[in-house]
Scaffold this motif. Structure first.
Motif, mmCIF file in Angstrom:
data_model
loop_
_atom_site.group_PDB
_atom_site.id
_atom_site.type_symbol
_atom_site.label_atom_id
_atom_site.label_comp_id
_atom_site.label_asym_id
_atom_site.label_seq_id
_atom_site.Cartn_x
_atom_site.Cartn_y
_atom_site.Cartn_z
ATOM 1 N N ASP A 64 0.836 -1.195 0.000
ATOM 2 C CA ASP A 64 0.000 0.000 0.000
ATOM 3 C C ASP A 64 0.876 1.252 0.000
ATOM 4 O O ASP A 64 1.916 1.278 0.671
ATOM 5 N N PRO A 65 0.502 2.324 -0.751
ATOM 6 C CA PRO A 65 1.330 3.531 -0.811
ATOM 7 C C PRO A 65 1.606 4.170 0.553
ATOM 8 O O PRO A 65 2.696 4.695 0.780
ATOM 9 N N ILE A 66 0.638 4.137 1.456
ATOM 10 C CA ILE A 66 0.852 4.712 2.780
ATOM 11 C C ILE A 66 1.858 3.861 3.555
ATOM 12 O O ILE A 66 2.750 4.387 4.230
ATOM 13 N N GLN A 67 1.733 2.530 3.459
ATOM 14 C CA GLN A 67 2.732 1.659 4.074
ATOM 15 C C GLN A 67 4.110 1.918 3.453
ATOM 16 O O GLN A 67 5.121 1.923 4.161
ATOM 17 N N ALA A 68 4.144 2.136 2.151
ATOM 18 C CA ALA A 68 5.409 2.411 1.475
ATOM 19 C C ALA A 68 6.063 3.677 2.023
ATOM 20 O O ALA A 68 7.285 3.740 2.198
ATOM 21 N N VAL B 211 -5.506 14.261 5.828
ATOM 22 C CA VAL B 211 -6.089 14.305 4.486
ATOM 23 C C VAL B 211 -6.376 12.867 4.040
ATOM 24 O O VAL B 211 -5.622 11.944 4.372
ATOM 25 N N ASP B 212 -7.488 12.674 3.331
ATOM 26 C CA ASP B 212 -7.870 11.357 2.820
ATOM 27 C C ASP B 212 -6.678 10.691 2.149
ATOM 28 O O ASP B 212 -5.989 11.275 1.312
ATOM 29 N N ARG B 213 -6.435 9.423 2.513
ATOM 30 C CA ARG B 213 -5.238 8.711 2.029
ATOM 31 C C ARG B 213 -5.199 8.579 0.509
ATOM 32 O O ARG B 213 -4.127 8.517 -0.083
ATOM 33 N N ARG B 214 -6.355 8.524 -0.105
ATOM 34 C CA ARG B 214 -6.370 8.435 -1.559
ATOM 35 C C ARG B 214 -5.819 9.714 -2.176
ATOM 36 O O ARG B 214 -5.112 9.677 -3.189
ATOM 37 N N TRP B 215 -6.142 10.857 -1.550
ATOM 38 C CA TRP B 215 -5.624 12.130 -2.033
ATOM 39 C C TRP B 215 -4.135 12.267 -1.736
ATOM 40 O O TRP B 215 -3.380 12.848 -2.522
ATOM 41 N N VAL B 216 -3.709 11.725 -0.591
ATOM 42 C CA VAL B 216 -2.279 11.731 -0.274
ATOM 43 C C VAL B 216 -1.509 10.926 -1.322
ATOM 44 O O VAL B 216 -0.465 11.358 -1.819
ATOM 45 N N LEU C 169 -2.415 10.331 -4.373
ATOM 46 C CA LEU C 169 -2.434 11.095 -5.616
ATOM 47 C C LEU C 169 -1.404 12.217 -5.566
ATOM 48 O O LEU C 169 -0.681 12.464 -6.548
ATOM 49 N N GLY C 170 -1.326 12.903 -4.419
ATOM 50 C CA GLY C 170 -0.348 13.974 -4.263
ATOM 51 C C GLY C 170 1.076 13.467 -4.378
ATOM 52 O O GLY C 170 1.935 14.102 -5.005
ATOM 53 N N ILE C 171 1.338 12.310 -3.781
ATOM 54 C CA ILE C 171 2.669 11.712 -3.870
ATOM 55 C C ILE C 171 3.025 11.430 -5.331
ATOM 56 O O ILE C 171 4.135 11.713 -5.784
ATOM 57 N N ALA C 172 2.062 10.875 -6.076
ATOM 58 C CA ALA C 172 2.309 10.557 -7.483
ATOM 59 C C ALA C 172 2.588 11.825 -8.293
ATOM 60 O O ALA C 172 3.522 11.861 -9.105
ATOM 61 N N LEU C 173 1.803 12.877 -8.065
ATOM 62 C CA LEU C 173 1.979 14.120 -8.816
ATOM 63 C C LEU C 173 3.305 14.790 -8.480
ATOM 64 O O LEU C 173 3.985 15.312 -9.374
ATOM 65 N N ILE C 174 3.692 14.783 -7.200
ATOM 66 C CA ILE C 174 4.975 15.362 -6.796
ATOM 67 C C ILE C 174 6.116 14.588 -7.439
ATOM 68 O O ILE C 174 7.075 15.166 -7.978
ATOM 69 N N THR C 175 6.008 13.267 -7.416
ATOM 70 C CA THR C 175 7.045 12.422 -8.016
ATOM 71 C C THR C 175 7.206 12.736 -9.494
ATOM 72 O O THR C 175 8.326 12.927 -9.994
ATOM 73 N N LEU C 176 6.093 12.816 -10.217
ATOM 74 C CA LEU C 176 6.160 13.068 -11.655
ATOM 75 C C LEU C 176 6.603 14.498 -11.958
ATOM 76 O O LEU C 176 7.318 14.744 -12.942
ATOM 77 N N LYS D 15 2.550 4.675 -12.559
ATOM 78 C CA LYS D 15 1.686 3.597 -12.064
ATOM 79 C C LYS D 15 0.965 4.025 -10.785
ATOM 80 O O LYS D 15 -0.226 3.749 -10.607
ATOM 81 N N LEU D 16 1.676 4.701 -9.897
ATOM 82 C CA LEU D 16 1.058 5.168 -8.665
ATOM 83 C C LEU D 16 -0.060 6.166 -8.965
ATOM 84 O O LEU D 16 -1.117 6.145 -8.326
ATOM 85 N N LEU D 17 0.146 7.034 -9.950
ATOM 86 C CA LEU D 17 -0.884 7.983 -10.349
ATOM 87 C C LEU D 17 -2.111 7.255 -10.880
ATOM 88 O O LEU D 17 -3.256 7.607 -10.546
ATOM 89 N N PHE D 18 -1.897 6.222 -11.684
ATOM 90 C CA PHE D 18 -3.015 5.442 -12.212
ATOM 91 C C PHE D 18 -3.793 4.772 -11.083
ATOM 92 O O PHE D 18 -5.027 4.827 -11.035
ATOM 93 N N ASP D 19 -3.054 4.144 -10.146
ATOM 94 C CA ASP D 19 -3.718 3.442 -9.046
ATOM 95 C C ASP D 19 -4.488 4.403 -8.144
ATOM 96 O O ASP D 19 -5.608 4.117 -7.719
ATOM 97 N N ALA D 20 -3.892 5.561 -7.835
ATOM 98 C CA ALA D 20 -4.554 6.538 -6.965
ATOM 99 C C ALA D 20 -5.784 7.124 -7.649
ATOM 100 O O ALA D 20 -6.837 7.306 -7.013
ATOM 101 N N SER D 21 -5.683 7.417 -8.939
ATOM 102 C CA SER D 21 -6.830 7.954 -9.686
ATOM 103 C C SER D 21 -7.962 6.943 -9.743
ATOM 104 O O SER D 21 -9.140 7.296 -9.585
#
Length: 259
Positions: A47-51, A101-106, A108-115, A247-253
């Motif tokens: 899970d991204p939060i566990q990651a 903040v909702d973990r799904r949004w977190v 998504l934010g992680i994916a956008l920052i990474t990209l 991939k993280l962006l796809f999964d979060a979206s």
């Protein structure tokens, strides 16, 4: 999970071991910058939060080895004086976002920052860099940005690099100063991540399973500090970052809009 709760899936060790080694390599060779790999790569096997929590535990362990690898005399104390106030404020803001903040949004934010940082790297690669004097305003701004992004995505290296790389520091000064900054940051944010990990079963065992790779990565990175072509390593790693972030962006979206 197997004996003592250790993961049984070989892909966990393959992907997690690679991510841990690369983060340690970056820490030993350049003082950091590759921790941005942690979440998107580990999110392929958890899970991204566990990651995010596992990455926090691992990079804190890396600091034990990296801090001893660079002399304190190489720190740019003039920059540290102005970076740290903004950095600590950014860490606090990152903690609040991560916790409330909702973990799904977190995710998504992680994916956008990474990209975003991946795109920024390739846009700036090879460009001429103008050396700047110490700037309290820019140092505080870079510190705040690095503190915030290092908490929610372990991506503090890029905003810090945008400031420090234009200061004309030697490679060793740059690496040593970066290690000093993120050692403080990792110590400050670790209790928050430990608190977050209390609600994530198995997260500490996963970090423990990957911990043996940490000193190997840091040692190899430190040995290559003087010889390794920095740009080639970072180009390869940012390709991996971009693929994993996509991939993280796809999964979060999908989790947000197509549950």
């Amino acid at each position: 999970m197997t004996l003592a709760g250790l993961p049984a899936d070989w892909t966990f060790y393959a992907v997690g071991g690679l991510a841990t080694f690369l983060m340690g390599l970056g820490k030993g060779a350049f003082g950091g910058g590759l921790a941005i790999l942690g979440i998107p790569l580990l999110a392929l096997v958890m899970d991204p939060i566990q990651a995010a929590i596992v990455t926090a535990l691992l990079v804190a362990f890396m600091d034990v080895f990296a801090l001893a690898s660079f002399p304190r005399t190489a720190w740019s104390k003039a920059d540290l004086t102005w970076i740290m106030p903004g950095f600590l404020g950014g860490l606090l803001l990152g903690f609040l976002v991560f916790e409330y903040v909702d973990r799904r949004w977190v995710a998504l934010g992680i994916a956008l920052i990474t990209l975003a940082f991946t795109l920024d790297y390739f846009m700036r690669r090879g460009a001429a860099v103008k050396v700047l004097p110490v700037s309290p305003l820019l140092a505080n701004a870079a510190g705040a940005g690095a503190g915030f992004t290092t908490y929610i995505a372990h991506a503090g290296g890029p905003p810090m690099a945008m400031y420090l790389l234009r200061r004309g520091l030697t490679k060793t000064e740059y690496a040593a100063t970066t290690v000093a900054i993120f050692t403080v940051g990792n110590v400050v944010k670790l209790p928050g991540y430990v608190y977050s990990g209390l609600g994530e079963p198995g997260v500490f065992v996963k970090a423990l399973a990957l911990a043996p790779v940490v000193p190997i990565g840091v040692l190899v990175g430190r040995r290559l500090h003087d010889a390794l072509p920095r740009q080639q390593l970072f180009t390869l790693c940012y390709v991996l970052v971009g693929l994993a972030g996509t991939k993280l962006l796809f999964d979060a979206s999908r989790a947000l809009w197509w549950p």
